[in-house]
Design a protein around this motif. Structure first.
Motif, short mmCIF file in Angstrom:
data_model
loop_
_atom_site.label_atom_id
_atom_site.label_comp_id
_atom_site.label_asym_id
_atom_site.label_seq_id
_atom_site.Cartn_x
_atom_site.Cartn_y
_atom_site.Cartn_z
N SER A 127 0.79 -1.23 0.00
CA SER A 127 0.00 0.00 0.00
C SER A 127 0.83 1.29 0.00
O SER A 127 0.26 2.37 -0.01
N ASP A 159 -1.15 -2.80 12.49
CA ASP A 159 -1.51 -2.05 13.69
C ASP A 159 -1.08 -2.81 14.94
O ASP A 159 -0.39 -3.84 14.86
N GLU A 209 -2.89 -6.50 12.59
CA GLU A 209 -3.80 -6.44 11.44
C GLU A 209 -3.23 -5.48 10.39
O GLU A 209 -2.79 -4.38 10.72
N VAL A 266 -2.78 -2.71 7.52
CA VAL A 266 -3.43 -1.44 7.20
C VAL A 266 -3.01 -1.05 5.78
O VAL A 266 -1.94 -1.41 5.31
N THR A 267 -3.90 -0.32 5.10
CA THR A 267 -3.65 0.08 3.72
C THR A 267 -4.14 1.50 3.50
O THR A 267 -4.66 2.15 4.41
N GLN A 268 -4.01 1.96 2.25
CA GLN A 268 -4.54 3.28 1.88
C GLN A 268 -6.04 3.39 2.09
O GLN A 268 -6.57 4.50 2.17
N ARG A 269 -6.73 2.26 2.19
CA ARG A 269 -8.17 2.32 2.41
C ARG A 269 -8.47 3.07 3.70
O ARG A 269 -9.42 3.86 3.78
N GLU A 270 -7.68 2.78 4.75
CA GLU A 270 -7.87 3.46 6.03
C GLU A 270 -6.93 4.65 6.20
O GLU A 270 -7.28 5.63 6.87
N LEU A 271 -5.75 4.55 5.62
CA LEU A 271 -4.71 5.56 5.81
C LEU A 271 -4.18 6.02 4.44
O LEU A 271 -3.13 5.57 3.99
N GLN A 327 -0.58 6.94 14.17
CA GLN A 327 -1.12 5.96 15.09
C GLN A 327 -0.08 4.87 15.31
O GLN A 327 0.85 4.74 14.51
N CYS A 363 -11.38 -1.68 -4.93
CA CYS A 363 -11.79 -0.97 -3.74
C CYS A 363 -11.62 0.53 -4.00
O CYS A 363 -11.35 0.94 -5.13
N SER A 377 -8.64 11.90 -2.15
CA SER A 377 -9.54 10.99 -2.86
C SER A 377 -10.69 11.76 -3.49
O SER A 377 -11.23 12.70 -2.90
#
Length: 291
Positions: free
Chosen positions: A24, A50, A54, A56-61, A125, A229, A241
């Motif tokens: 990502s 995290d 788990e 994490v990707t650009q979807r959340e960040l 985070q 996505c 975005s």
């Protein structure tokens, strides 16, 4: 001496090769790269996780898009706005770390506190950086591979993503007609980009034979359309975005094979060629696939 051209329905060449060392984060455009049984060398070999392990990707960040990657003198070098560069030895890893990517929980390696602090500071985070354990076999979906065992590292699910310059040209023509500016291939995060084919021919072919020189070749097979996505909506230069990319794809790229999800590019597996070197300009041949 090069191999004789193979008679096939589709003849193409490799136009671009991309690897994304950290899942990502930004990719690296290469003129040549080694093919392995998990895909291109160092592709998605690292992943940000995290505090629970788990992914994490650009979807959340979405700011992950701003993290640039480069290879330099046996190191992976990471750069981001306002940050000092982070240098990681390609063969470095620290203690074991269990991580999850989609439904797969796998044993990996932690890359240490310095890398963790760097990602945590930039992305705001608590995060850590994991390295895929090459002893682990993360198997692609047998449903889509036809029961054949293929493997990948931290990619979403398959060894490679294949698309074509014509597919992007078609999208950009439609974006232009709607008053939007063109987008770059980076948004779709492919590994192998083909030239010399019609838009989305990659959807319709079987195994692709790549001539790697001196009579040698590699064989990769597209097995599953790549459902999209929100990441293609993220501008990799700004991490902002806007919806026009997926909105445009929605008009003409709903795929019944994925229950109407929009798709762009094909997930592929490596059938032959572990250790072969792929280069821009190499010939690719394939036959139409009729289900």
């Amino acid at each position: 001496m090069s191999a004789e051209p193979i008679a096939a329905d589709v003849q193409a060449t490799i136009a671009q090769l991309w690897v994304y060392p950290v899942k990502s984060c930004a990719g690296i455009s290469l003129t040549e790269v080694e093919l392995t049984d998990t895909g291109l060398l160092y592709d998605r070999a690292w992943m940000v996780v995290d505090a629970d392990g788990e992914f994490v990707t650009q979807r959340e960040l979405p700011r992950m898009a701003l993290i640039q990657t480069a290879f330099k003198m046996g190191q992976l070098v990471l750069r981001a706005p306002g940050m000092l560069a982070l240098h990681l030895a390609l063969d470095a890893a620290e203690g074991p770390l269990k991580v999850r990517v989609w439904d797969d929980e796998v044993q990996a390696y932690d890359m240490g506190d310095l890398a963790a602090q760097w990602f945590s500071d930039f992305l705001g985070q608590p995060l850590r950086l994991a390295r895929f354990d090459p002893e682990v076999r993360r198997v692609c979906s047998l449903k889509w591979t036809g029961g054949r065992e293929a493997v990948t590292q931290f990619a979403d699910g398959f060894s490679l993503l294949v698309t074509s310059t014509a597919s992007l040209d078609e999208l950009n023509t439609r974006l232009g007609a709607a008053g939007h500016g063109p987008v770059e291939m980076l948004r779709f995060r492919p590994n192998v980009v083909l030239a010399g084919v019609e838009a989305h021919d990659e959807d319709r072919v079987g195994a692709m034979r790549i001539g790697t020189g001196d009579g040698a070749s590699a064989l990769i097979e597209p097995v599953k359309p790549c459902g999209r996505c929100p990441i293609p909506n993220i501008d990799p230069a700004t991490a902002t975005s806007s919806p026009e990319v997926n909105d445009t794809l929605q008009v003409y790229r709903q795929d019944p094979r994925l229950n109407g999800a929009i798709t762009f590019g094909m997930n592929a597996i490596v059938l032959e060629g572990d250790g072969q070197v792929l280069r821009i300009g190499q010939p690719v041949s394939a036959d139409w696939k009729f289900d």
